[in-house]
Design a protein around this motif. Structure first.
Motif, mmCIF file in Angstrom:
data_model
loop_
_atom_site.group_PDB
_atom_site.id
_atom_site.type_symbol
_atom_site.label_atom_id
_atom_site.label_comp_id
_atom_site.label_asym_id
_atom_site.label_seq_id
_atom_site.Cartn_x
_atom_site.Cartn_y
_atom_site.Cartn_z
ATOM 1 N N PRO A 119 1.909 1.608 -6.653
ATOM 2 C CA PRO A 119 2.146 3.000 -6.238
ATOM 3 C C PRO A 119 2.408 3.090 -4.732
ATOM 4 C CG PRO A 119 -0.173 2.634 -6.729
ATOM 5 C CD PRO A 119 0.545 1.368 -7.091
ATOM 6 N N PHE A 120 3.289 4.036 -4.368
ATOM 7 C CA PHE A 120 3.551 4.300 -2.955
ATOM 8 C C PHE A 120 2.446 5.212 -2.439
ATOM 9 C CE2 PHE A 120 8.213 3.937 -4.247
ATOM 10 C CZ PHE A 120 8.315 2.634 -3.816
ATOM 11 N N PHE A 121 1.920 4.917 -1.247
ATOM 12 C CA PHE A 121 0.918 5.786 -0.644
ATOM 13 C C PHE A 121 1.589 7.000 -0.016
ATOM 14 C CE2 PHE A 121 -1.162 1.583 -0.598
ATOM 15 C CZ PHE A 121 -2.197 1.891 -1.465
ATOM 16 N N VAL A 122 2.783 6.778 0.506
ATOM 17 C CA VAL A 122 3.571 7.856 1.095
ATOM 18 C C VAL A 122 4.922 7.842 0.394
ATOM 19 C CG1 VAL A 122 4.631 8.719 3.209
ATOM 20 C CG2 VAL A 122 2.439 7.552 3.313
ATOM 21 N N THR A 123 5.317 8.956 -0.159
ATOM 22 C CA THR A 123 6.617 9.027 -0.834
ATOM 23 C C THR A 123 7.679 9.320 0.213
ATOM 24 O OG1 THR A 123 5.504 9.910 -2.767
ATOM 25 C CG2 THR A 123 7.879 10.113 -2.713
ATOM 26 N N ASN A 124 8.480 8.296 0.517
ATOM 27 C CA ASN A 124 9.509 8.454 1.540
ATOM 28 C C ASN A 124 10.914 8.195 0.990
ATOM 29 O OD1 ASN A 124 9.362 5.741 1.149
ATOM 30 N ND2 ASN A 124 8.935 5.196 3.276
ATOM 31 N N GLY A 125 11.041 8.220 -0.321
ATOM 32 C CA GLY A 125 12.355 8.017 -0.934
ATOM 33 C C GLY A 125 12.711 6.563 -1.143
ATOM 34 N N ALA A 126 11.797 5.653 -0.840
ATOM 35 C CA ALA A 126 12.068 4.231 -1.012
ATOM 36 C C ALA A 126 12.029 3.865 -2.499
ATOM 37 C CB ALA A 126 11.039 3.399 -0.258
ATOM 38 N N THR A 127 12.751 2.814 -2.854
ATOM 39 C CA THR A 127 12.757 2.334 -4.227
ATOM 40 C C THR A 127 11.761 1.197 -4.400
ATOM 41 O OG1 THR A 127 15.093 2.893 -4.332
ATOM 42 C CG2 THR A 127 14.268 1.466 -6.053
ATOM 43 N N TYR A 128 11.612 0.387 -3.346
ATOM 44 C CA TYR A 128 10.741 -0.789 -3.403
ATOM 45 C C TYR A 128 9.622 -0.669 -2.379
ATOM 46 C CZ TYR A 128 14.771 -2.659 -5.893
ATOM 47 O OH TYR A 128 15.793 -2.853 -6.782
ATOM 48 N N CYS A 129 8.500 -1.333 -2.664
ATOM 49 C CA CYS A 129 7.351 -1.254 -1.766
ATOM 50 C C CYS A 129 7.436 -2.230 -0.600
ATOM 51 C CB CYS A 129 6.056 -1.485 -2.551
ATOM 52 S SG CYS A 129 5.906 -3.140 -3.250
ATOM 53 N N SER A 130 8.223 -3.281 -0.746
ATOM 54 C CA SER A 130 8.303 -4.285 0.317
ATOM 55 C C SER A 130 9.680 -4.936 0.312
ATOM 56 C CB SER A 130 7.241 -5.363 0.107
ATOM 57 O OG SER A 130 7.526 -6.098 -1.075
ATOM 58 N N TYR A 131 9.939 -5.665 1.370
ATOM 59 C CA TYR A 131 11.200 -6.405 1.466
ATOM 60 C C TYR A 131 11.292 -7.450 0.361
ATOM 61 C CZ TYR A 131 14.963 -9.225 3.396
ATOM 62 O OH TYR A 131 16.130 -9.905 3.553
ATOM 63 N N SER A 132 10.168 -8.073 0.057
ATOM 64 C CA SER A 132 10.116 -9.096 -0.993
ATOM 65 C C SER A 132 10.514 -8.517 -2.352
ATOM 66 C CB SER A 132 8.712 -9.688 -1.059
ATOM 67 O OG SER A 132 8.580 -10.542 -2.157
ATOM 68 N N CYS A 133 9.956 -7.350 -2.690
ATOM 69 C CA CYS A 133 10.315 -6.705 -3.965
ATOM 70 C C CYS A 133 11.787 -6.300 -3.973
ATOM 71 C CB CYS A 133 9.433 -5.484 -4.222
ATOM 72 S SG CYS A 133 7.799 -5.886 -4.852
ATOM 73 N N ALA A 134 12.285 -5.839 -2.843
ATOM 74 C CA ALA A 134 13.688 -5.438 -2.756
ATOM 75 C C ALA A 134 14.606 -6.630 -3.006
ATOM 76 C CB ALA A 134 13.977 -4.822 -1.387
ATOM 77 N N GLU A 135 14.315 -7.752 -2.376
ATOM 78 C CA GLU A 135 15.131 -8.952 -2.565
ATOM 79 C C GLU A 135 15.056 -9.454 -4.007
ATOM 80 O OE1 GLU A 135 17.326 -10.784 -0.477
ATOM 81 O OE2 GLU A 135 17.200 -8.825 0.471
ATOM 82 N N ASP A 136 13.846 -9.538 -4.563
ATOM 83 C CA ASP A 136 13.691 -9.981 -5.949
ATOM 84 C C ASP A 136 14.442 -9.067 -6.899
ATOM 85 O OD1 ASP A 136 12.181 -12.165 -5.332
ATOM 86 O OD2 ASP A 136 10.258 -11.282 -5.918
ATOM 87 N N GLY A 137 14.283 -7.777 -6.716
ATOM 88 C CA GLY A 137 14.941 -6.820 -7.581
ATOM 89 C C GLY A 137 16.450 -6.918 -7.512
ATOM 90 N N ARG A 138 16.976 -6.997 -6.324
ATOM 91 C CA ARG A 138 18.434 -7.059 -6.166
ATOM 92 C C ARG A 138 19.005 -8.369 -6.689
ATOM 93 N NH1 ARG A 138 17.855 -4.500 -0.321
ATOM 94 N NH2 ARG A 138 17.869 -2.318 -0.930
ATOM 95 N N LEU A 139 18.334 -9.476 -6.406
ATOM 96 C CA LEU A 139 18.848 -10.768 -6.847
ATOM 97 C C LEU A 139 18.786 -10.927 -8.361
ATOM 98 C CD1 LEU A 139 17.459 -13.179 -4.129
ATOM 99 C CD2 LEU A 139 19.796 -12.417 -4.440
ATOM 100 N N ARG A 140 17.695 -10.494 -8.969
ATOM 101 C CA ARG A 140 17.553 -10.681 -10.412
ATOM 102 C C ARG A 140 18.335 -9.674 -11.229
ATOM 103 N NH1 ARG A 140 11.833 -13.347 -11.653
ATOM 104 N NH2 ARG A 140 11.616 -14.421 -9.695
ATOM 105 N N ARG A 141 18.603 -8.525 -10.660
ATOM 106 C CA ARG A 141 19.355 -7.522 -11.405
ATOM 107 C C ARG A 141 20.829 -7.845 -11.440
ATOM 108 N NH1 ARG A 141 15.561 -3.635 -9.332
ATOM 109 N NH2 ARG A 141 14.461 -2.817 -11.132
ATOM 110 N N GLY A 142 21.318 -8.600 -10.491
ATOM 111 C CA GLY A 142 22.732 -8.943 -10.496
ATOM 112 C C GLY A 142 23.544 -7.915 -9.755
#
Length: 155
Positions: free
Chosen positions: A78-101
């Motif tokens: 869960p996000f502690f502050v809702t700021n419109g982000a999709t991912y909680c960290s840079y690591s999740c963003a990279e994993d998500g983008r790379l695995r989704r294609g």
């Protein structure tokens, strides 16, 4: 009719008989259904699981938080502050983008690999990028002769 290995695997795993006239459409549907996280090749993120659970009427509070943008689309933290982000960290963003294609996976990986190795194979030390540039400049008929006359020693 020619099928790729992943298509053959999807047909085999489905365990159903498929008419030859509808083979392409059925295989496409099978592959789309496997992208939701049911194969070893692609393990979907929290958002894909949440959407699937919502379709099956078994969505949890965490799934609803992910869908509403109140939790990470990859790990469901869960996000502690809702700021419109999709991912909680840079690591999740990279994993998500790379695995989704899509536009991220192959392009990002190629760019990072080229930045790291500069087009040179770490195993056989062939400068593949310069070879590509030379071959690209040749006419298609001359390319095979150039490759045959390159005299490389592969491991």
């Amino acid at each position: 009719l020619h099928l790729r290995e992943i298509e053959k695997k999807a047909v085999k795993e489905s365990g159903t008989a498929i008419k030859a006239s509808t083979l392409r459409q059925t295989v496409a549907k099978l592959l789309v259904s496997t992208v939701t996280g049911t194969t070893e090749r692609y393990i979907g993120g929290a958002k894909e699981r949440a959407i699937l659970n919502l379709k099956n009427n078994c969505a949890s509070a965490v799934d609803k938080a992910v869908i509403n943008g109140k939790a990470c689309a990859w790990c469901a933290k869960p996000f502690f502050v809702t700021n419109g982000a999709t991912y909680c960290s840079y690591s999740c963003a990279e994993d998500g983008r790379l695995r989704r294609g899509g536009i991220y996976s192959s392009t990002k990986i190629r760019e990072q690999l080229f930045a790291l190795e500069h087009g040179k194979c770490t195993k056989c030390n062939i400068d593949a990028h310069s070879l590509f540039v030379k071959l690209k400049a040749l006419q298609p008929a001359e390319r095979l002769n150039a490759l045959l006359n390159a005299k490389w020693k592969l491991p």
